[in-house]
Design a protein around this motif. Sequence first.
Motif, PDB file in Angstrom:
ATOM      1  N   VAL A  35     -34.516 -18.135 -18.083  1.00 43.28           N
ATOM      2  CA  VAL A  35     -34.081 -16.804 -18.759  1.00 43.28           C
ATOM      3  C   VAL A  35     -34.617 -16.687 -20.043  1.00 43.28           C
ATOM      4  CG1 VAL A  35     -32.140 -15.491 -19.770  1.00 43.28           C
ATOM      5  CG2 VAL A  35     -31.658 -16.906 -17.719  1.00 43.28           C
ATOM      6  N   GLY A  36     -35.324 -15.461 -20.238  1.00 40.52           N
ATOM      7  CA  GLY A  36     -35.896 -14.861 -21.568  1.00 40.52           C
ATOM      8  C   GLY A  36     -35.936 -13.616 -21.731  1.00 40.52           C
ATOM      9  N   ASN A  37     -36.250 -13.288 -22.730  1.00 35.95           N
ATOM     10  CA  ASN A  37     -36.211 -11.671 -23.011  1.00 35.95           C
ATOM     11  C   ASN A  37     -37.232 -10.906 -22.398  1.00 35.95           C
ATOM     12  OD1 ASN A  37     -37.074  -9.506 -25.323  1.00 35.95           O
ATOM     13  ND2 ASN A  37     -35.081  -9.842 -25.554  1.00 35.95           N
ATOM     14  N   ASP A  38     -36.840  -9.714 -22.291  1.00 41.52           N
ATOM     15  CA  ASP A  38     -37.752  -8.780 -21.400  1.00 41.52           C
ATOM     16  C   ASP A  38     -39.102  -8.662 -22.048  1.00 41.52           C
ATOM     17  OD1 ASP A  38     -36.598  -7.265 -23.461  1.00 41.52           O
ATOM     18  OD2 ASP A  38     -35.976  -5.721 -21.877  1.00 41.52           O
ATOM     19  N   THR A  39     -39.379  -8.697 -23.393  1.00 43.97           N
ATOM     20  CA  THR A  39     -40.631  -8.684 -23.898  1.00 43.97           C
ATOM     21  C   THR A  39     -41.577  -9.724 -23.221  1.00 43.97           C
ATOM     22  OG1 THR A  39     -39.921  -9.776 -25.560  1.00 43.97           O
ATOM     23  CG2 THR A  39     -39.941  -7.611 -25.865  1.00 43.97           C
ATOM     24  N   PHE A  40     -41.166 -10.858 -22.887  1.00 46.36           N
ATOM     25  CA  PHE A  40     -42.024 -12.050 -22.346  1.00 46.36           C
ATOM     26  C   PHE A  40     -42.518 -11.246 -20.870  1.00 46.36           C
ATOM     27  CE2 PHE A  40     -39.482 -14.597 -25.228  1.00 46.36           C
ATOM     28  CZ  PHE A  40     -40.587 -15.406 -25.797  1.00 46.36           C
ATOM     29  N   ALA A  41     -41.660 -10.746 -20.276  1.00 48.15           N
ATOM     30  CA  ALA A  41     -42.199 -10.209 -18.882  1.00 48.15           C
ATOM     31  C   ALA A  41     -43.198  -8.979 -18.993  1.00 48.15           C
ATOM     32  CB  ALA A  41     -41.088  -9.713 -18.431  1.00 48.15           C
ATOM     33  N   LEU A  42     -42.919  -8.228 -20.030  1.00 43.31           N
ATOM     34  CA  LEU A  42     -44.213  -6.983 -20.406  1.00 43.31           C
ATOM     35  C   LEU A  42     -45.398  -7.821 -20.708  1.00 43.31           C
ATOM     36  CD1 LEU A  42     -44.768  -4.351 -21.376  1.00 43.31           C
ATOM     37  CD2 LEU A  42     -44.033  -4.756 -23.458  1.00 43.31           C
ATOM     38  N   LEU A  43     -45.419  -8.842 -21.543  1.00 40.81           N
ATOM     39  CA  LEU A  43     -46.453  -9.491 -21.964  1.00 40.81           C
ATOM     40  C   LEU A  43     -46.992 -10.035 -20.946  1.00 40.81           C
ATOM     41  CD1 LEU A  43     -48.358 -10.946 -23.932  1.00 40.81           C
ATOM     42  CD2 LEU A  43     -46.787 -12.739 -24.245  1.00 40.81           C
ATOM     43  N   ARG A  44     -46.602 -10.660 -19.807  1.00 44.56           N
ATOM     44  CA  ARG A  44     -47.105 -11.384 -18.782  1.00 44.56           C
ATOM     45  C   ARG A  44     -47.698 -10.328 -17.765  1.00 44.56           C
ATOM     46  NH1 ARG A  44     -49.950 -14.083 -16.338  1.00 44.56           N
ATOM     47  NH2 ARG A  44     -49.903 -16.018 -15.331  1.00 44.56           N
ATOM     48  N   ALA A  45     -46.969  -9.232 -17.742  1.00 40.21           N
ATOM     49  CA  ALA A  45     -47.383  -7.926 -16.807  1.00 40.21           C
ATOM     50  C   ALA A  45     -48.396  -7.563 -17.321  1.00 40.21           C
ATOM     51  CB  ALA A  45     -46.044  -7.002 -16.420  1.00 40.21           C
ATOM     52  N   GLY A  46     -48.745  -7.299 -18.434  1.00 36.55           N
ATOM     53  CA  GLY A  46     -49.999  -6.332 -19.109  1.00 36.55           C
ATOM     54  C   GLY A  46     -51.207  -7.213 -19.629  1.00 36.55           C
TER      55      GLY A  46
END
Length: 323
Positions: free
Chosen positions: A99-110
């Motif tokens: 579980v992590g903050n959604d900013t980590f998903a944004l970083l990995r996506a972009g």
Amino acid sequence: MRTVLAVDGGNSKTDIALVAEDGSVLATGRGGAFQPQSTGVGVAIDVIGDAARSALGPASAPPYADHVAAYVAGADLPVEEEALRAEILSRGYGREATVGNDTFALLRAGASGPAGVAVVCGAGINAVAVSPSGEVARYPALGRLTGDWGGGLGLGEETLWHAVRAEDGRGPATALAAGVREHFGTGTVEEVSLAVHFGELPYGRLNELVPVLMAVAGQGDGVARSVVARMAEEVVVLAVVAMRRLDVLSVPMEVVLGGGVLTARDPLMSELLERGFAESAPQAKLIVADVAPIMGAALLGLDALGATEEARARLRGHFHALT
């Protein structure tokens, strides 16, 4: 073949994707808002279960995958991440969970890889940076309590504040007053403030004033431009300070910009951001996110499984085909 249940939990909706270890997307679904601070951890995790059943069928039951990769709003502190992770595991949604903050998903996506910086400016604002060696810099992101300013809701508040003061004479004249009246169809700006006060107009609808602010600023209004300039400055500061903490200001770093305020690609905001980063972080490469953060959550899940680069490429191909 092992599977990942990827979760992108936001303030307005929750997206999930069931992904195989080879990068194939087996199913996708959507649930309601993920708001553990206001609804509680249990209710928030219920949203993931509802979204999983919407994707896999009402008869589906846990475990939904080998690994749950949940990157969600409201996971701003390590203790919050652990509480959400414990609840996911107690439900048996997956045999393992991250579980992590959604900013980590944004970083990995972009970004092209795990390292980089992400700044999200949606309803709220937050940022995270990951160095090439894996070190992390982040913020508590608890609003004004922890020094945050801006985001869509904050910009809406500022727009209304300036409009009220222009209307009653306490502040300088600005076209924001007319913009607020026109947007909500009222005779005065004060009517909007009173409607919010009495609960007739949901507070969250102030977020709708962001396009009004941008349009008025684009027409040269000084008050509106000052608000947009401050927002751009805050985005730059968040990224630069995070990079400084990791001692990566002098090396090339991708900076991924996400959230509705930034992905709208407003010309003035874009110009101010480019200028700000050129001055404060000349090695930064700006990337406006063009795919959904759920792809980032899925990539992080594949990372946890040790999947191949071919699998990651297959996953990216699936989501890029949807844009």
